[in-house]
Design a protein around this motif. Structure first.
Motif, PDB file in Angstrom:
ATOM      1  N   GLU A 152      68.491   0.298  61.507  1.00 13.43           N
ATOM      2  CA  GLU A 152      68.155   1.488  61.038  1.00 13.43           C
ATOM      3  C   GLU A 152      66.719   0.764  62.190  1.00 13.43           C
ATOM      4  N   ASP A 178      63.589   5.810  62.221  1.00 10.78           N
ATOM      5  CA  ASP A 178      62.955   5.836  60.975  1.00 10.78           C
ATOM      6  C   ASP A 178      61.552   5.963  61.017  1.00 10.78           C
ATOM      7  N   ASN A 181      58.837   3.192  59.643  1.00 13.99           N
ATOM      8  CA  ASN A 181      59.618   1.820  59.823  1.00 13.99           C
ATOM      9  C   ASN A 181      58.336   1.438  61.275  1.00 13.99           C
ATOM     10  N   HIS A 205      65.706   9.210  59.289  1.00 19.44           N
ATOM     11  CA  HIS A 205      64.954   9.069  58.199  1.00 19.44           C
ATOM     12  C   HIS A 205      63.778  10.065  58.247  1.00 19.44           C
ATOM     13  N   LYS A 207      60.558  10.060  57.358  1.00 20.41           N
ATOM     14  CA  LYS A 207      59.890   8.923  55.482  1.00 20.41           C
ATOM     15  C   LYS A 207      58.123   9.231  56.637  1.00 20.41           C
ATOM     16  N   GLU A 250      63.459   9.544  53.115  1.00 16.10           N
ATOM     17  CA  GLU A 250      63.775   8.170  52.776  1.00 16.10           C
ATOM     18  C   GLU A 250      62.550   8.453  51.892  1.00 16.10           C
TER      19      GLU A 250
HETATM   20 MG    MG Z   1      64.784   3.842  56.622  1.00 13.04          MG
END
Ligand code: MG
Length: 274
Positions: A152, A178, A181, A205, A207, A250
């Motif tokens: 990740e 992601d 992040n 992801h 997000k 997410e």
């Molecule tokens: Mg994630």
């Protein structure tokens, strides 16, 4: 599965009731956090869960590794508690990851993913080689199960992640990208980062989030479209690099009803961008 089909990440503590609710909202694919050790170590409970997941009709695309004691309160706490970086818990966690890989294999899932913890940016850092050894070991277990092991993104810059992948030198170690992040950890502009690791990305992801405002703190997650990622740019970049896997939304908030509302709105947003 259709290209870039929108799905949902079922975070730690999910129930079958919630999975059925997600299915009834029209989702077809999910990622799941691994079940707790008491299920992984009990053959009959594990079998029962696998049967329930299979009967749900949802396709589990990835099983995410997680460990008791992990906390994402702030960056020093993440360094101390998340993944394989802390030598006190490392070998125990490598063993648990192998049980999660075996569970995923029984479920028929060919992708296992994890926050492995902060990979030191400097390869001469004494913590660097133990991370190579730990991730290499779990990746080899996954390989024997016919699985990819994905890292990740977020806890290191994209160039540091790329260097770590090259050092590992294993063809089944991949990236779960992601974009939020990268922002939450202050690790780099996400669209540029996606370009840097593009050839290794096998899952993402969807997000959103805003940059941290104080040293040592994480940024804040927001519903899709309300943070700093730029969902239009993210989807366009995924199309540019030829990504065809699912867009796994997410939403990491404790209120389930709010989460469901945000996931429904997020799905509509993502589908409007494709
Ligand atoms: Mg994630």
């Amino acid at each position: 599965m259709a290209d870039m089909e929108v799905g949902v990440m079922m975070s730690v503590g999910w129930t079958m009731e919630q999975i059925h609710q997600i299915r009834d909202l029209g989702f077809i694919n999910i990622q799941i956090s691994a079940p707790p050790e008491e299920i992984l170590k009990d053959q009959s409970k594990k079998r029962e869960l696998i049967d329930c997941l299979t009967d749900s009709g949802l396709k589990v695309t990835t099983v995410f590794v997680g460990f008791a004691g992990e906390s994402y309160a702030d960056i020093p706490t993440v360094v101390e508690t998340v993944g394989y970086l802390n030598p006190d818990s490392r070998s125990d966690r490598v063993g648990k990851t192998e049980r999660i890989s075996d569970f995923a294999n029984e479920l028929g899932v060919d992708k296992v993913a994890a926050h492995v913890g902060f990979v030191p940016e400097d390869p001469t850092d004494p913590a660097h080689q133990p991370m190579v050894d730990a991730v290499g070991s779990v990746a080899d277990h996954c390989k024997a199960n016919g699985q990819a092991f994905s890292l990740e993104t977020g806890q290191e810059t994209a160039p540091a992640l790329l260097h770590f992948l090259e050092t590992l030198g294993r063809d089944n170690v991949k990236v779960n990208f992601d974009p939020a992040n990268m922002i939450l950890y202050g690790s780099g502009e996400p669209i540029e980062a996606l370009g840097i690791v593009a050839e290794h990305v096998i899952s993402v992801h969807a997000k959103d989030g805003k940059w941290p405002t104080a040293e040592g703190q994480l940024g804040k997650e927001f519903p899709l479209g309300q943070g700093d990622v730029g969902m239009g740019k993210f989807v366009a970049k995924l199309q540019e690099i030829g990504y065809r896997g699912p867009l796994t939304m997410e939403r990491e908030i404790p209120d389930w009803n709010q989460k469901v509302n945000d996931l429904v709105a997020g799905k509509a947003l993502l589908e409007s961008l494709m």
